[in-house]
Design a protein around this motif. Structure first.
Motif, PDB file in Angstrom:
ATOM      1  N   UNK A  72       0.846  -1.201   0.000  1.00  0.00           N
ATOM      2  CA  UNK A  72       0.000   0.000   0.000  1.00  0.00           C
ATOM      3  C   UNK A  72       0.877   1.245   0.000  1.00  0.00           C
ATOM      4  N   UNK A  73       1.966   1.195   0.751  1.00  0.00           N
ATOM      5  CA  UNK A  73       2.901   2.322   0.774  1.00  0.00           C
ATOM      6  C   UNK A  73       3.467   2.577  -0.622  1.00  0.00           C
ATOM      7  N   UNK A  74       3.885   1.503  -1.307  1.00  0.00           N
ATOM      8  CA  UNK A  74       4.425   1.668  -2.658  1.00  0.00           C
ATOM      9  C   UNK A  74       3.361   2.223  -3.596  1.00  0.00           C
ATOM     10  N   UNK A  75       2.162   1.665  -3.516  1.00  0.00           N
ATOM     11  CA  UNK A  75       1.083   2.128  -4.392  1.00  0.00           C
ATOM     12  C   UNK A  75       0.777   3.600  -4.160  1.00  0.00           C
ATOM     13  N   UNK A  76       0.724   4.000  -2.899  1.00  0.00           N
ATOM     14  CA  UNK A  76       0.424   5.389  -2.572  1.00  0.00           C
ATOM     15  C   UNK A  76       1.488   6.327  -3.127  1.00  0.00           C
ATOM     16  N   UNK A  77       2.750   5.982  -2.931  1.00  0.00           N
ATOM     17  CA  UNK A  77       3.836   6.832  -3.431  1.00  0.00           C
ATOM     18  C   UNK A  77       3.821   6.935  -4.949  1.00  0.00           C
ATOM     19  N   UNK A  78       3.575   5.808  -5.614  1.00  0.00           N
ATOM     20  CA  UNK A  78       3.537   5.806  -7.083  1.00  0.00           C
ATOM     21  C   UNK A  78       2.383   6.657  -7.606  1.00  0.00           C
ATOM     22  N   UNK A  79       1.230   6.553  -6.978  1.00  0.00           N
ATOM     23  CA  UNK A  79       0.070   7.321  -7.421  1.00  0.00           C
ATOM     24  C   UNK A  79       0.241   8.810  -7.152  1.00  0.00           C
ATOM     25  N   UNK A  80       0.851   9.147  -6.019  1.00  0.00           N
ATOM     26  CA  UNK A  80       1.105  10.570  -5.728  1.00  0.00           C
ATOM     27  C   UNK A  80       2.071  11.155  -6.745  1.00  0.00           C
ATOM     28  N   UNK A  81       3.123  10.397  -7.068  1.00  0.00           N
ATOM     29  CA  UNK A  81       4.084  10.868  -8.080  1.00  0.00           C
ATOM     30  C   UNK A  81       3.412  11.008  -9.442  1.00  0.00           C
ATOM     31  N   UNK A  82       2.572  10.049  -9.772  1.00  0.00           N
ATOM     32  CA  UNK A  82       1.901  10.096 -11.078  1.00  0.00           C
ATOM     33  C   UNK A  82       0.928  11.260 -11.166  1.00  0.00           C
ATOM     34  N   UNK A  83       0.300  11.596 -10.026  1.00  0.00           N
ATOM     35  CA  UNK A  83      -0.621  12.735 -10.008  1.00  0.00           C
ATOM     36  C   UNK A  83       0.107  14.049 -10.267  1.00  0.00           C
ATOM     37  N   UNK A  84       1.325  14.128  -9.792  1.00  0.00           N
ATOM     38  CA  UNK A  84       2.120  15.347 -10.040  1.00  0.00           C
ATOM     39  C   UNK A  84       2.554  15.424 -11.498  1.00  0.00           C
ATOM     40  N   UNK A  85       2.934  14.285 -12.067  1.00  0.00           N
ATOM     41  CA  UNK A  85       3.392  14.268 -13.456  1.00  0.00           C
ATOM     42  C   UNK A  85       2.242  14.383 -14.444  1.00  0.00           C
ATOM     43  N   UNK A  86       1.105  13.778 -14.090  1.00  0.00           N
ATOM     44  CA  UNK A  86      -0.044  13.756 -15.002  1.00  0.00           C
ATOM     45  C   UNK A  86      -1.311  14.134 -14.237  1.00  0.00           C
ATOM     46  N   UNK A  87      -1.462  15.415 -13.886  1.00  0.00           N
ATOM     47  CA  UNK A  87      -2.615  15.832 -13.078  1.00  0.00           C
ATOM     48  C   UNK A  87      -3.958  15.605 -13.773  1.00  0.00           C
ATOM     49  N   UNK A  88      -3.958  15.468 -15.085  1.00  0.00           N
ATOM     50  CA  UNK A  88      -5.208  15.243 -15.800  1.00  0.00           C
ATOM     51  C   UNK A  88      -5.571  13.782 -15.970  1.00  0.00           C
ATOM     52  N   UNK A  89      -4.738  12.896 -15.446  1.00  0.00           N
ATOM     53  CA  UNK A  89      -4.978  11.453 -15.565  1.00  0.00           C
ATOM     54  C   UNK A  89      -5.847  11.020 -14.378  1.00  0.00           C
ATOM     55  N   UNK A  90      -7.151  11.050 -14.579  1.00  0.00           N
ATOM     56  CA  UNK A  90      -8.099  10.920 -13.472  1.00  0.00           C
ATOM     57  C   UNK A  90      -8.081   9.552 -12.791  1.00  0.00           C
ATOM     58  N   UNK A  91      -7.530   8.552 -13.453  1.00  0.00           N
ATOM     59  CA  UNK A  91      -7.525   7.222 -12.847  1.00  0.00           C
ATOM     60  C   UNK A  91      -6.683   7.159 -11.577  1.00  0.00           C
ATOM     61  N   UNK A  92      -5.761   8.107 -11.409  1.00  0.00           N
ATOM     62  CA  UNK A  92      -4.989   8.142 -10.165  1.00  0.00           C
ATOM     63  C   UNK A  92      -5.909   8.252  -8.955  1.00  0.00           C
ATOM     64  N   UNK A  93      -7.023   8.968  -9.115  1.00  0.00           N
ATOM     65  CA  UNK A  93      -7.929   9.211  -7.997  1.00  0.00           C
ATOM     66  C   UNK A  93      -8.588   7.959  -7.468  1.00  0.00           C
ATOM     67  N   UNK A  94      -8.703   6.934  -8.304  1.00  0.00           N
ATOM     68  CA  UNK A  94      -9.333   5.681  -7.858  1.00  0.00           C
ATOM     69  C   UNK A  94      -8.536   5.056  -6.722  1.00  0.00           C
ATOM     70  N   UNK A  95      -7.240   4.849  -6.945  1.00  0.00           N
ATOM     71  CA  UNK A  95      -6.401   4.250  -5.914  1.00  0.00           C
ATOM     72  C   UNK A  95      -6.172   5.168  -4.732  1.00  0.00           C
ATOM     73  N   UNK A  96      -5.957   6.461  -5.003  1.00  0.00           N
ATOM     74  CA  UNK A  96      -5.716   7.418  -3.913  1.00  0.00           C
ATOM     75  C   UNK A  96      -6.955   7.524  -3.024  1.00  0.00           C
ATOM     76  N   UNK A  97      -8.146   7.567  -3.642  1.00  0.00           N
ATOM     77  CA  UNK A  97      -9.381   7.635  -2.856  1.00  0.00           C
ATOM     78  C   UNK A  97      -9.569   6.398  -2.009  1.00  0.00           C
ATOM     79  N   UNK A  98      -9.339   5.226  -2.606  1.00  0.00           N
ATOM     80  CA  UNK A  98      -9.491   3.963  -1.873  1.00  0.00           C
ATOM     81  C   UNK A  98      -8.526   3.899  -0.698  1.00  0.00           C
TER      82      UNK A  98
END
Length: 500
Positions: free
Chosen positions: A140-166
């Protein structure tokens, strides 16, 4: 016929729209029409067809890393539907191979970090079902870090919100204990309101966006956290609203709707959904649905539920719900006045199955407890099915002077409080909840502690902050009872909601 034609056109439109977008345009992350079709089959639990499509993609485009992600989806839903620890252990080795494959591909794609996060998160969710909390916390720690990094690189990629919200909802709802401490040490904390808001916005907005093909998956996770994690009173209405868009051919739709109906007093609706579910070799076997049909039938005191439980036991290859199934078969024997049959099944509860989930843990507790009072058992089942007036009639016909044990007296007060609560007779519910607290605060059974939480909920709704706090703190103060961690967590979440 016209509706089917419209559905066909809609699916063709989604495929054409989706594959024409930048989402699928990265060299080795090609979410093309074939991959999209495989993904849609996975989400409908048509795993045999999905495997064939992914195999064809591997052959046609061996460098497409989306195949690795789709293969992980297949393993994830396969393990969810069969609950088999040996199968989990067999497939677990696939995780690192897929991560290695993805890590060698196009770093400029929004799928590069996203796919790695998804794989880690999916394995964490499966792993936690089998009690492997430490490794799950690291994933979960790895997933969270990867999704946070991806949100910064691709703020318009809405699928990041699925994992971050969960992650936010699950982490924010964790009771105090090893898992929460392990994640806090890794810097992972959650916020329930933030996570729910993210998932709700995705469920509302994805159908209006280019990310529509991922709508069903978002709703799957959103329904899960509403029903199982935060136990929201809106779980039924929101799940039924959002799953209405699913195709009727989706077995995932059956599962989500039946589950939320069964948990939220819509028993007849759950029964109808399960009895009319899609079937056939196209679908991944899902024995749990036979178990659930047995549960909802027995909630109506329909003893034909025994056939559904037997079907579950015959077809089940997993490790969960075995003890709870034998417990329910024992209930049927007891309600038929067959005490020897009841004790025979309690022996099977003790000697068969595992205790990975709370249902099976509680079944083992009940098998070790004194035989329940038949009328209290009837009231319990009727209440669970949402037949509140029938449950109230059953309870009011009980001769309370014949309830000689402290357990039965406490359960009587608790169940009467629950019925009054759901009939919106709050004053009467509070009286019975207080009786349950007084009678059972020193017992190992959950009735008194849960009564305190539910009384706190009533007072919270009535804006009686001081009394709500008192009830929540009473629940927290009770120790060494069933469901202690989850009940205490409910009380702490209640305190968090109240103003200082």
């Amino acid at each position: 016929m016209y509706i089917k034609y419209l559905n066909f056109l809609q699916k063709k439109y989604i495929v054409l729209l989706f594959t024409a977008l930048p989402l699928g345009a990265f060299a080795n992350f090609d979410f093309n029409a074939n991959c999209l079709k495989a993904y849609q089959n996975i989400i409908e639990l048509k795993l045999p067809a999905a495997r064939q499509l992914v195999a064809a993609e591997r052959k046609a485009r061996p460098n497409n890393a989306i195949s690795a992600l789709l293969e992980n989806y297949i393993d994830y839903f396969y393990l969810i539907t069969n609950e088999s620890k040996p199968e989990f252990e067999r497939l677990e080795a696939n995780k690192n191979n897929r991560l290695n494959e993805i890590s060698k591909d196009d770093k400029s794609s929004p799928y590069y970090l996203y796919a790695q996060a998804e794989i880690n998160l999916q394995w964490a969710l499966i792993r936690s079902r089998f009690g492997e909390y430490y490794t799950a916390s690291r994933e979960i720690n790895r997933a969270s870090n990867l999704l946070q990094d991806n949100s910064k690189k691709f703020p318009g990629f809405h699928l990041n919100g699925k994992g971050i919200g969960l992650i936010n909802v699950v982490m924010g709802s964790l009771p105090d204990g090893f898992m929460k401490k392990a994640l806090a040490a890794l810097g992972i904390k959650g916020d329930v309101a933030t996570g729910l808001n993210m998932l709700d916005k995705l469920a509302e907005n994805l159908p209006k966006s280019v990310y529509e093909p991922f709508y069903e998956e978002v709703v799957f996770y959103y329904s899960y956290v509403l029903s199982d994690v935060v136990k929201s009173p809106a779980a039924y209405s929101k799940t039924m609203k959002y799953t209405a868009r699913f195709a009727d051919s989706s077995l995932l739709k059956t599962y989500l709707q039946a589950y939320v109906c069964a948990r939220n007093s819509h028993n007849d609706q759950a029964m109808n959904i399960l009895e009319n579910r899609p079937k056939g070799n196209a679908y991944q076997p899902f024995p749990y649905l036979d178990y659930l049909l047995g549960v909802v039938k027995l909630n109506k005191l329909d003893f034909r539920a025994a056939g559904n439980f037997d079907t579950f036991l015959q077809n089940n290859k997993g490790n969960s719900y075995i003890k709870d199934t034998y417990l329910h078969l024992g209930f049927i024997s007891l309600l038929r006045n067959d005490s020897s049959g009841y004790y025979n099944y309690m022996g099977k509860v003790k000697n068969n199955g595992y205790t990975y989930n709370d249902k099976d843990k509680q079944a083992l507790n009940e098998a070790s407890a004194p035989m329940p009072n038949r009328e209290l058992l009837k009231a319990r089942l009727l209440f669970d099915g949402g037949y509140f007036n029938n449950a109230l009639e059953t309870l009011t016909n009980i001769n309370t002077s014949a309830l000689t044990s402290a357990k039965d007296k406490t359960e009587y007060f608790y169940r009467l409080g629950r019925v009054y609560d759901d009939l919106n007779k709050n004053d009467q519910a509070l009286v019975q909840y207080q009786n349950a607290i007084n009678s059972g605060r020193n017992l190992k059974y959950y009735y008194a502690a849960k009564a305190a939480v539910l009384a706190g909920n009533i007072c919270e709704k009535d804006k009686n902050v001081a009394r709500a706090k008192s009830f929540y703190n009473t629940a927290i103060g009770m120790k060494n009872h069933e469901y202690e961690n989850s009940i205490e967590n409910e009380a702490r979440q209640g305190l968090k909601r109240l103003p200082d």
